[in-house]
Design a protein around this motif. Structure first.
Motif, PDB file in Angstrom:
ATOM      1  N   ASP A   1       0.908  -1.197  -0.064  1.00  0.00           N
ATOM      2  CA  ASP A   1       0.019  -0.083   0.059  1.00  0.00           C
ATOM      3  C   ASP A   1       0.941   1.493  -0.053  1.00  0.00           C
ATOM      4  N   ARG A   2       1.908   1.161   0.686  1.00  0.00           N
ATOM      5  CA  ARG A   2       2.609   2.535   0.739  1.00  0.00           C
ATOM      6  C   ARG A   2       4.257   1.781   0.920  1.00  0.00           C
ATOM      7  N   LEU A   3       5.176   2.793  -0.019  1.00  0.00           N
ATOM      8  CA  LEU A   3       6.399   2.509   0.050  1.00  0.00           C
ATOM      9  C   LEU A   3       7.313   3.758   0.512  1.00  0.00           C
ATOM     10  N   PHE A   4       8.127   3.284   1.515  1.00  0.00           N
ATOM     11  CA  PHE A   4       9.060   4.648   1.935  1.00  0.00           C
ATOM     12  C   PHE A   4      10.375   4.328   1.534  1.00  0.00           C
ATOM     13  N   THR A   5      10.988   5.401   1.165  1.00  0.00           N
ATOM     14  CA  THR A   5      12.324   5.279   0.543  1.00  0.00           C
ATOM     15  C   THR A   5      12.909   6.794   0.742  1.00  0.00           C
ATOM     16  N   ASP A   6      14.201   6.813   0.364  1.00  0.00           N
ATOM     17  CA  ASP A   6      15.227   8.057   0.789  1.00  0.00           C
ATOM     18  C   ASP A   6      15.398   8.793  -0.460  1.00  0.00           C
ATOM     19  N   ALA A   7      14.953   8.449  -1.688  1.00  0.00           N
ATOM     20  CA  ALA A   7      15.405   9.130  -2.755  1.00  0.00           C
ATOM     21  C   ALA A   7      14.357   8.974  -3.950  1.00  0.00           C
ATOM     22  N   PRO A   8      13.992   9.948  -4.452  1.00  0.00           N
ATOM     23  CA  PRO A   8      12.890   9.880  -5.831  1.00  0.00           C
ATOM     24  C   PRO A   8      13.389   8.742  -6.714  1.00  0.00           C
ATOM     25  N   LEU A   9      12.130   8.122  -7.138  1.00  0.00           N
ATOM     26  CA  LEU A   9      12.420   6.913  -7.814  1.00  0.00           C
ATOM     27  C   LEU A   9      12.612   7.427  -9.254  1.00  0.00           C
ATOM     28  N   ALA A  10      13.378   6.449 -10.089  1.00  0.00           N
ATOM     29  CA  ALA A  10      13.737   6.719 -11.437  1.00  0.00           C
ATOM     30  C   ALA A  10      12.955   5.581 -12.167  1.00  0.00           C
ATOM     31  N   ALA A  11      12.984   5.681 -13.595  1.00  0.00           N
ATOM     32  CA  ALA A  11      12.166   4.453 -14.283  1.00  0.00           C
ATOM     33  C   ALA A  11      13.114   3.355 -14.206  1.00  0.00           C
ATOM     34  N   PRO A  12      12.114   2.020 -14.140  1.00  0.00           N
ATOM     35  CA  PRO A  12      10.948   1.946 -14.425  1.00  0.00           C
ATOM     36  C   PRO A  12      10.117   2.099 -13.005  1.00  0.00           C
ATOM     37  N   PHE A  13      10.752   2.211 -12.072  1.00  0.00           N
ATOM     38  CA  PHE A  13      10.027   1.791 -10.623  1.00  0.00           C
ATOM     39  C   PHE A  13       8.796   3.004 -10.331  1.00  0.00           C
ATOM     40  N   ASP A  14       9.077   4.243 -10.887  1.00  0.00           N
ATOM     41  CA  ASP A  14       8.239   5.194 -10.772  1.00  0.00           C
ATOM     42  C   ASP A  14       6.900   4.969 -11.477  1.00  0.00           C
ATOM     43  N   GLN A  15       6.980   4.277 -12.562  1.00  0.00           N
ATOM     44  CA  GLN A  15       5.830   4.081 -13.288  1.00  0.00           C
ATOM     45  C   GLN A  15       5.150   2.859 -12.695  1.00  0.00           C
ATOM     46  N   ILE A  16       5.873   1.834 -12.370  1.00  0.00           N
ATOM     47  CA  ILE A  16       5.374   0.631 -11.678  1.00  0.00           C
ATOM     48  C   ILE A  16       4.566   0.863 -10.646  1.00  0.00           C
ATOM     49  N   LEU A  17       4.793   1.909  -9.758  1.00  0.00           N
ATOM     50  CA  LEU A  17       4.092   2.141  -8.481  1.00  0.00           C
ATOM     51  C   LEU A  17       2.993   2.949  -8.763  1.00  0.00           C
ATOM     52  N   ALA A  18       3.092   3.963  -9.920  1.00  0.00           N
ATOM     53  CA  ALA A  18       1.964   4.403 -10.380  1.00  0.00           C
ATOM     54  C   ALA A  18       0.793   3.569 -10.921  1.00  0.00           C
ATOM     55  N   ASP A  19       1.205   2.669 -11.587  1.00  0.00           N
ATOM     56  CA  ASP A  19       0.291   1.783 -12.395  1.00  0.00           C
ATOM     57  C   ASP A  19      -0.278   0.805 -11.310  1.00  0.00           C
ATOM     58  N   SER A  20       0.618   0.662 -10.374  1.00  0.00           N
ATOM     59  CA  SER A  20      -0.172  -0.218  -9.120  1.00  0.00           C
ATOM     60  C   SER A  20      -0.865   0.275  -8.116  1.00  0.00           C
ATOM     61  N   GLY A  21      -0.910   1.805  -7.972  1.00  0.00           N
ATOM     62  CA  GLY A  21      -1.649   2.418  -7.154  1.00  0.00           C
ATOM     63  C   GLY A  21      -1.056   2.418  -5.716  1.00  0.00           C
ATOM     64  N   VAL A  22       0.380   2.290  -5.631  1.00  0.00           N
ATOM     65  CA  VAL A  22       1.175   2.510  -4.482  1.00  0.00           C
ATOM     66  C   VAL A  22       1.485   3.848  -4.056  1.00  0.00           C
ATOM     67  N   GLN A  23       1.253   4.091  -3.073  1.00  0.00           N
ATOM     68  CA  GLN A  23       1.731   5.488  -2.500  1.00  0.00           C
ATOM     69  C   GLN A  23       3.164   5.251  -2.294  1.00  0.00           C
ATOM     70  N   CYS A  24       3.946   6.207  -2.574  1.00  0.00           N
ATOM     71  CA  CYS A  24       5.217   6.555  -2.443  1.00  0.00           C
ATOM     72  C   CYS A  24       5.657   7.611  -1.430  1.00  0.00           C
ATOM     73  N   VAL A  25       6.353   7.291  -0.518  1.00  0.00           N
ATOM     74  CA  VAL A  25       6.756   8.492   0.453  1.00  0.00           C
ATOM     75  C   VAL A  25       8.253   8.701   0.238  1.00  0.00           C
ATOM     76  N   VAL A  26       8.924   9.828  -0.125  1.00  0.00           N
ATOM     77  CA  VAL A  26      10.249  10.008  -0.165  1.00  0.00           C
ATOM     78  C   VAL A  26      10.705  10.887   0.896  1.00  0.00           C
ATOM     79  N   ALA A  27      11.563  10.189   1.950  1.00  0.00           N
ATOM     80  CA  ALA A  27      11.904  10.860   2.964  1.00  0.00           C
ATOM     81  C   ALA A  27      13.404  11.836   2.631  1.00  0.00           C
ATOM     82  N   GLU A  28      12.777  13.094   2.188  1.00  0.00           N
ATOM     83  CA  GLU A  28      14.040  14.007   1.501  1.00  0.00           C
ATOM     84  C   GLU A  28      14.859  14.197   2.677  1.00  0.00           C
ATOM     85  N   ARG A  29      16.066  14.967   2.179  1.00  0.00           N
ATOM     86  CA  ARG A  29      16.783  15.525   3.369  1.00  0.00           C
ATOM     87  C   ARG A  29      16.299  16.964   3.785  1.00  0.00           C
ATOM     88  N   GLU A  30      16.268  16.954   5.132  1.00  0.00           N
ATOM     89  CA  GLU A  30      15.966  18.193   5.761  1.00  0.00           C
ATOM     90  C   GLU A  30      16.683  19.417   5.509  1.00  0.00           C
TER      91      GLU A  30
END
Length: 256
Positions: free
Chosen positions: A227-256
């Motif tokens: 349902d949710r993926l938590f990671t530490d950097a913006p996703l590159a292709a093809p992962f960004d599209q796979i998550l979008a197609d699958s309806g997975v919410q991606c939370v990117v923990a950016e540097r403060e």
């Protein structure tokens, strides 16, 4: 092939740390990002290192994970950011299952001040961390203790977890392949994680950037089951599209 002194030092740096971002290497060696990218691309093409989005790591085995002590320091800053993001999303007064992994252990540290939690875990390190939270009930699964990382696995663990249905199942993973397949190294650990997915109302996956395009032997699930993926950097292709197609919410923990 012959490496120049900078490339040799860069290779040694990554082998020592296990992981490094392109930005960190550029700062350390006082060169441009383009120079570092050329160096790591050359090293990766010759099988000395493995590239992933935004960084480079030691070449992996598909049959054996990196040693636990090394994983504890591997991308520690990114894992800490993931842990803060997960802890901010976990509501008080909920039930969770936390499995094995250094990222999950960091998340447990982020939950030590939450109130009213009920946590089931097959990870003695997680249990020990959350024991410092007097307002958290910790339930430890039985099974076979894996001494190298204090994970608990086996059929007894699977049967124990099947008794429950929790609000959030929070799992780590060793690798996410380009088609979205989640993989790990120990089939016994995978069976436990599979059971956690089946007995959670929501499934949250915590995976730092080094896990993408990393191979491991045993298939766990497809990322579409998360349902949710938590990671530490913006996703590159093809992962960004796979998550979008699958309806997975991606939370990117950016540097403060």
């Amino acid at each position: 092939m012959t490496l120049n002194p900078r490339q040799t030092a860069l290779l040694e740096e990554v082998r020592t740390q296990g992981f490094a971002s392109i930005d960190e290497l550029a700062r350390k060696f006082g060169v441009t990002l383009q120079t570092v990218r050329r160096d790591v691309n050359m090293l990766a093409e010759n099988g000395m290192l493995a590239r992933f989005h935004g960084g480079v790591r030691v070449e992996d085995s598909t049959t054996e994970n990196i040693a636990y002590r090394q994983r504890q320091v591997l991308n520690a800053e990114g894992k800490a950011r993931i842990a803060r993001a997960v802890a901010a999303a976990v509501p008080e007064g909920c039930s969770l299952i936390l499995n094995i992994g250094t990222t999950v252990e960091e998340i447990a540290r982020g939950l030590v001040h939450h109130r009213g939690l009920r946590v089931i875990t097959n990870n003695l390190n997680v249990a020990n961390i959350l024991a410092d939270n007097p307002d958290c009930e910790v339930i430890v699964a039985g099974g076979v203790l894996r001494s190298r990382d204090r994970g608990i696995v086996g059929e007894a663990t699977v049967e124990f977890i099947r008794q429950f249905k929790v609000d959030i199942g929070l799992i780590g993973i060793s690798g996410i392949e380009a088609d979205g397949t989640l993989r790990d190294y120990d089939f016994r650990e995978v069976k436990v994680a599979r059971t956690i997915i089946e007995h959670s109302r929501e499934v949250w996956l915590a995976a730092d950037a080094s896990k993408f395009n990393r191979q491991a032997m045993v298939e766990l699930a497809h990322v579409s089951e998360v349902d949710r993926l938590f990671t530490d950097a913006p996703l590159a292709a093809p992962f960004d599209q796979i998550l979008a197609d699958s309806g997975v919410q991606c939370v990117v923990a950016e540097r403060e």
